[in-house]
Design a protein around this motif. Structure first.
Motif, mmCIF file in Angstrom:
data_model
loop_
_atom_site.group_PDB
_atom_site.id
_atom_site.type_symbol
_atom_site.label_atom_id
_atom_site.label_comp_id
_atom_site.label_asym_id
_atom_site.label_seq_id
_atom_site.Cartn_x
_atom_site.Cartn_y
_atom_site.Cartn_z
ATOM 1 N N TYR A 20 0.854 -1.180 0.000
ATOM 2 C CA TYR A 20 0.000 0.000 0.000
ATOM 3 C C TYR A 20 0.890 1.230 0.000
ATOM 4 O O TYR A 20 2.089 1.151 0.240
ATOM 5 C CB TYR A 20 -0.948 -0.006 1.206
ATOM 6 C CG TYR A 20 -0.251 0.108 2.541
ATOM 7 C CD1 TYR A 20 -0.278 1.289 3.246
ATOM 8 C CD2 TYR A 20 0.451 -0.962 3.084
ATOM 9 C CE1 TYR A 20 0.381 1.404 4.470
ATOM 10 C CE2 TYR A 20 1.099 -0.856 4.300
ATOM 11 C CZ TYR A 20 1.061 0.334 4.992
ATOM 12 O OH TYR A 20 1.707 0.441 6.189
ATOM 13 N N ASN B 127 -3.820 3.841 -1.305
ATOM 14 C CA ASN B 127 -3.978 2.902 -2.421
ATOM 15 C C ASN B 127 -3.368 1.574 -2.003
ATOM 16 O O ASN B 127 -2.423 1.535 -1.224
ATOM 17 C CB ASN B 127 -3.262 3.423 -3.670
ATOM 18 C CG ASN B 127 -3.851 4.725 -4.146
ATOM 19 O OD1 ASN B 127 -5.036 4.815 -4.398
ATOM 20 N ND2 ASN B 127 -3.019 5.741 -4.234
ATOM 21 N N ILE C 218 -2.503 -2.851 -2.897
ATOM 22 C CA ILE C 218 -2.416 -4.051 -3.721
ATOM 23 C C ILE C 218 -2.586 -5.201 -2.740
ATOM 24 O O ILE C 218 -1.898 -5.266 -1.725
ATOM 25 C CB ILE C 218 -1.064 -4.159 -4.443
ATOM 26 C CG1 ILE C 218 -0.892 -2.998 -5.422
ATOM 27 C CG2 ILE C 218 -0.963 -5.496 -5.179
ATOM 28 C CD1 ILE C 218 0.474 -2.953 -6.073
ATOM 29 N N GLY D 202 -9.491 -8.576 -6.790
ATOM 30 C CA GLY D 202 -10.664 -7.730 -7.004
ATOM 31 C C GLY D 202 -11.823 -8.011 -6.066
ATOM 32 O O GLY D 202 -12.806 -7.277 -6.058
ATOM 33 N N ASP E 197 -12.456 -4.995 -3.620
ATOM 34 C CA ASP E 197 -13.018 -3.838 -4.327
ATOM 35 C C ASP E 197 -14.497 -4.043 -4.598
ATOM 36 O O ASP E 197 -15.317 -3.146 -4.372
ATOM 37 C CB ASP E 197 -12.280 -3.592 -5.639
ATOM 38 C CG ASP E 197 -10.858 -3.115 -5.424
ATOM 39 O OD1 ASP E 197 -10.668 -2.179 -4.634
ATOM 40 O OD2 ASP E 197 -9.952 -3.693 -6.038
ATOM 41 N N ASN F 252 -2.700 1.620 -10.267
ATOM 42 C CA ASN F 252 -3.935 1.940 -9.575
ATOM 43 C C ASN F 252 -5.016 2.155 -10.622
ATOM 44 O O ASN F 252 -4.828 2.916 -11.561
ATOM 45 C CB ASN F 252 -3.746 3.198 -8.723
ATOM 46 C CG ASN F 252 -4.898 3.430 -7.785
ATOM 47 O OD1 ASN F 252 -5.631 2.506 -7.465
ATOM 48 N ND2 ASN F 252 -5.065 4.658 -7.357
ATOM 49 N N GLU F 253 -6.143 1.452 -10.475
ATOM 50 C CA GLU F 253 -7.208 1.525 -11.474
ATOM 51 C C GLU F 253 -8.431 2.242 -10.902
ATOM 52 O O GLU F 253 -8.569 2.380 -9.683
ATOM 53 C CB GLU F 253 -7.562 0.111 -11.933
ATOM 54 C CG GLU F 253 -6.366 -0.593 -12.579
ATOM 55 C CD GLU F 253 -6.665 -2.024 -12.982
ATOM 56 O OE1 GLU F 253 -7.846 -2.409 -13.034
ATOM 57 O OE2 GLU F 253 -5.709 -2.759 -13.233
ATOM 58 N N HIS G 112 -11.485 1.452 -10.437
ATOM 59 C CA HIS G 112 -12.374 0.717 -9.530
ATOM 60 C C HIS G 112 -11.720 0.393 -8.185
ATOM 61 O O HIS G 112 -12.378 -0.087 -7.276
ATOM 62 C CB HIS G 112 -12.853 -0.585 -10.192
ATOM 63 C CG HIS G 112 -11.759 -1.576 -10.406
ATOM 64 N ND1 HIS G 112 -10.987 -1.561 -11.547
ATOM 65 C CD2 HIS G 112 -11.277 -2.568 -9.627
ATOM 66 C CE1 HIS G 112 -10.091 -2.531 -11.455
ATOM 67 N NE2 HIS G 112 -10.239 -3.152 -10.303
ATOM 68 N N ASP G 113 -10.417 0.682 -8.031
ATOM 69 C CA ASP G 113 -9.714 0.392 -6.782
ATOM 70 C C ASP G 113 -10.229 1.290 -5.660
ATOM 71 O O ASP G 113 -10.364 2.503 -5.833
ATOM 72 C CB ASP G 113 -8.205 0.599 -6.942
ATOM 73 C CG ASP G 113 -7.567 -0.452 -7.829
ATOM 74 O OD1 ASP G 113 -8.168 -1.527 -8.005
ATOM 75 O OD2 ASP G 113 -6.473 -0.202 -8.346
ATOM 76 N N LYS H 80 -9.747 2.985 -2.007
ATOM 77 C CA LYS H 80 -8.679 3.381 -1.092
ATOM 78 C C LYS H 80 -9.031 3.009 0.351
ATOM 79 O O LYS H 80 -10.197 2.914 0.723
ATOM 80 C CB LYS H 80 -8.446 4.886 -1.171
ATOM 81 C CG LYS H 80 -7.797 5.337 -2.447
ATOM 82 C CD LYS H 80 -7.453 6.806 -2.363
ATOM 83 C CE LYS H 80 -6.724 7.249 -3.612
ATOM 84 N NZ LYS H 80 -6.215 8.622 -3.466
#
Length: 82
Positions: free
Chosen positions: A21, A26, A28, A33, A36, A63-64, A66-67, A69
């Motif tokens: 992170y 943000n 990972i 998914g 999210d 970072n996309e 739809h991610d 935080k």
């Protein structure tokens, strides 16, 4: 073990395991998914708390849109607020 169903609108806090992170919240993770998608169905004011053994990176490149935080992250050294 008995699972007790919970209405998604009653979820106030989500704990999220992290791979990495950054200082902006943000992240990972490990969920491919899943988190999210799950968090997007929770109430808007649901608190998102990451769990990590490590300190944040300065920035996560991938970072996309739809991610979702994080609001906080708990580490062995303390709690980080974003």
């Amino acid at each position: 073990t008995k699972l007790i169903p919970v209405n998604i609108n009653e979820v106030n806090i989500v704990l999220v395991p992290l791979l990495a992170y950054d200082t902006e919240g943000n992240r990972i993770g490990y969920g491919k998914g899943f988190y999210d998608l799950f968090i997007s169905k929770c109430p808007h004011d649901c608190v998102k708390i990451g769990l990590s053994f490590f300190e944040p990176h300065s920035q996560i490149i991938k970072n996309e849109a739809h991610d979702v935080k994080l609001d906080y992250c708990i580490t062995p050294k303390g709690v980080i607020s974003f």
